[in-house]
Design a protein around this motif. Structure first.
Motif, PDB file in Angstrom:
ATOM      1  N   ASN A 148       0.830  -1.203   0.000  1.00  0.00           N
ATOM      2  CA  ASN A 148       0.000   0.000   0.000  1.00  0.00           C
ATOM      3  C   ASN A 148       0.865   1.254   0.000  1.00  0.00           C
ATOM      4  OD1 ASN A 148      -2.965   0.425   0.074  1.00  0.00           O
ATOM      5  ND2 ASN A 148      -2.441   1.811   1.750  1.00  0.00           N
ATOM      6  N   TRP A 149       1.981   1.219   0.727  1.00  0.00           N
ATOM      7  CA  TRP A 149       2.911   2.352   0.741  1.00  0.00           C
ATOM      8  C   TRP A 149       3.479   2.590  -0.657  1.00  0.00           C
ATOM      9  CZ3 TRP A 149       8.323   2.437  -0.037  1.00  0.00           C
ATOM     10  CH2 TRP A 149       8.933   3.666   0.261  1.00  0.00           C
ATOM     11  N   LEU A 150       3.868   1.517  -1.343  1.00  0.00           N
ATOM     12  CA  LEU A 150       4.382   1.659  -2.703  1.00  0.00           C
ATOM     13  C   LEU A 150       3.329   2.258  -3.629  1.00  0.00           C
ATOM     14  CD1 LEU A 150       6.289  -1.704  -3.335  1.00  0.00           C
ATOM     15  CD2 LEU A 150       7.316   0.570  -3.171  1.00  0.00           C
ATOM     16  N   ALA A 152       0.825   4.018  -3.070  1.00  0.00           N
ATOM     17  CA  ALA A 152       0.369   5.377  -2.768  1.00  0.00           C
ATOM     18  C   ALA A 152       1.106   6.418  -3.603  1.00  0.00           C
ATOM     19  CB  ALA A 152       0.552   5.672  -1.282  1.00  0.00           C
ATOM     20  N   SER A 153       2.276   6.048  -4.148  1.00  0.00           N
ATOM     21  CA  SER A 153       3.074   7.014  -4.901  1.00  0.00           C
ATOM     22  C   SER A 153       3.338   6.573  -6.343  1.00  0.00           C
ATOM     23  CB  SER A 153       4.417   7.241  -4.194  1.00  0.00           C
ATOM     24  OG  SER A 153       5.143   6.022  -4.106  1.00  0.00           O
ATOM     25  N   ARG A 154       2.687   5.482  -6.797  1.00  0.00           N
ATOM     26  CA  ARG A 154       2.915   4.955  -8.145  1.00  0.00           C
ATOM     27  C   ARG A 154       1.587   4.522  -8.742  1.00  0.00           C
ATOM     28  NH1 ARG A 154       7.940   0.714  -7.185  1.00  0.00           N
ATOM     29  NH2 ARG A 154       9.386   2.238  -6.290  1.00  0.00           N
ATOM     30  N   ASN A 155       1.527   4.494 -10.041  1.00  0.00           N
ATOM     31  CA  ASN A 155       0.348   3.947 -10.702  1.00  0.00           C
ATOM     32  C   ASN A 155       0.316   2.428 -10.617  1.00  0.00           C
ATOM     33  OD1 ASN A 155      -0.909   6.334 -11.567  1.00  0.00           O
ATOM     34  ND2 ASN A 155       0.403   6.468 -13.366  1.00  0.00           N
ATOM     35  N   GLU A 160       5.357   3.556 -13.124  1.00  0.00           N
ATOM     36  CA  GLU A 160       4.216   4.189 -13.792  1.00  0.00           C
ATOM     37  C   GLU A 160       3.591   3.320 -14.872  1.00  0.00           C
ATOM     38  OE1 GLU A 160       2.959   6.979 -12.465  1.00  0.00           O
ATOM     39  OE2 GLU A 160       4.530   6.457 -11.043  1.00  0.00           O
ATOM     40  N   GLU A 190      -5.325   1.996  -1.713  1.00  0.00           N
ATOM     41  CA  GLU A 190      -4.449   1.969  -2.885  1.00  0.00           C
ATOM     42  C   GLU A 190      -4.267   0.543  -3.401  1.00  0.00           C
ATOM     43  OE1 GLU A 190      -3.793   3.578  -0.123  1.00  0.00           O
ATOM     44  OE2 GLU A 190      -3.456   5.696  -0.633  1.00  0.00           O
ATOM     45  N   TRP A 194      -5.724  -0.956  -6.883  1.00  0.00           N
ATOM     46  CA  TRP A 194      -4.776  -1.577  -7.813  1.00  0.00           C
ATOM     47  C   TRP A 194      -5.243  -2.964  -8.207  1.00  0.00           C
ATOM     48  CZ3 TRP A 194      -2.222  -6.109  -6.642  1.00  0.00           C
ATOM     49  CH2 TRP A 194      -1.234  -6.507  -7.554  1.00  0.00           C
TER      50      TRP A 194
END
Length: 226
Positions: A148-150, A152-155, A160, A190, A194
């Motif tokens: 979830n941490w990953l 949160a900052s990537r598609n 990306e 997130e 995903w």
């Protein structure tokens, strides 16, 4: 037509099935239970592990890493990019996270749950060990926090663009989801969003139709809106 020796809930086999479905490659499927270590399987792979991919080559392609490369080498459509990023650093991040899933996540979570919930059904008198299930669930919670941490900052998991790492994790999640081991109400938004994107892809349809004898899937397993 290529064929795959697999077990329906084996995540490594599911990864190869996802890749082939994404690339439009039909597969003949032969189901085995690797934990039974039957002679026919041992003749193909003394390690008794899956998947085993048969292509037009004279010899079978054994194991998940060899099968990944075979699918990518033989079947990537010319009209689209494959699941391996072109840029070296992007590809390195993809492999870092693919290894995380295929080795670390499998060793700490999925393998234990399959052994306790599925393989033990073929052992007379064996029952799942509660302490092992608790440890696997605790490990799963820790991994979910990291994913979830990953995300949160990537598609996508490795960056990306969608890559093999996404398919690897989705294969594991689909197995755990079938067995009812992921509490999506408590999962991070997130990660849930995903997985919903992956689950909605046409390639996923074959997995969502899987059924194991005497073990129906958890509620919502085949639902795209979960």
């Amino acid at each position: 037509m290529p064929s795959l020796v697999h077990y329906p809930l084996d995540p490594a086999s599911r990864l190869i099935r996802l890749m082939c479905a994404e690339y439009g490659v039909p597969l003949d499927l032969e189901e085995v239970k690797p934990w039974l270590r039957e002679e026919a399987l041992l003749e193909l792979n003394p390690a008794a592990s899956l998947p085993i991919l048969f292509t037009d080559a004279e010899m079978p392609i054994v194991g998940v890493l060899a099968s990944i490369h075979a699918v990518e080498d033989f079947y990537t459509p010319e009209a689209v990019g494959g699941l391996f990023p072109a840029a070296p650093l992007d590809r390195a991040e993809m492999w870092r996270l693919a290894e995380w899933v295929l080795v670390k996540f499998d060793d700490e979570v999925t393998r234990y749950l399959i052994e306790e919930k599925i393989a033990k059904r073929d052992q007379r008198g064996a029952t799942p060990e509660p302490s092992v299930l608790r440890a696997a669930k605790a490990n799963l919670n820790e991994h979910m926090l990291y994913f979830n941490w990953l995300l949160a900052s990537r598609n996508w998991l490795a960056g990306e663009e969608m890559t093999l790492a996404d398919f690897a994790l989705a294969a594991h999640f689909s197995t755990l989801d079938y067995m009812g081991d992921i509490d999506w109400a408590k999962a991070g938004s997130e990660t849930r969003d995903w997985y919903s994107r992956l689950k909605s892809r046409p390639a996923f349809r074959t997995l969502l139709n899987d059924r194991v004898v005497a073990m129906p899937p958890s509620k919502g397993y085949a639902d795209l809106d979960f």
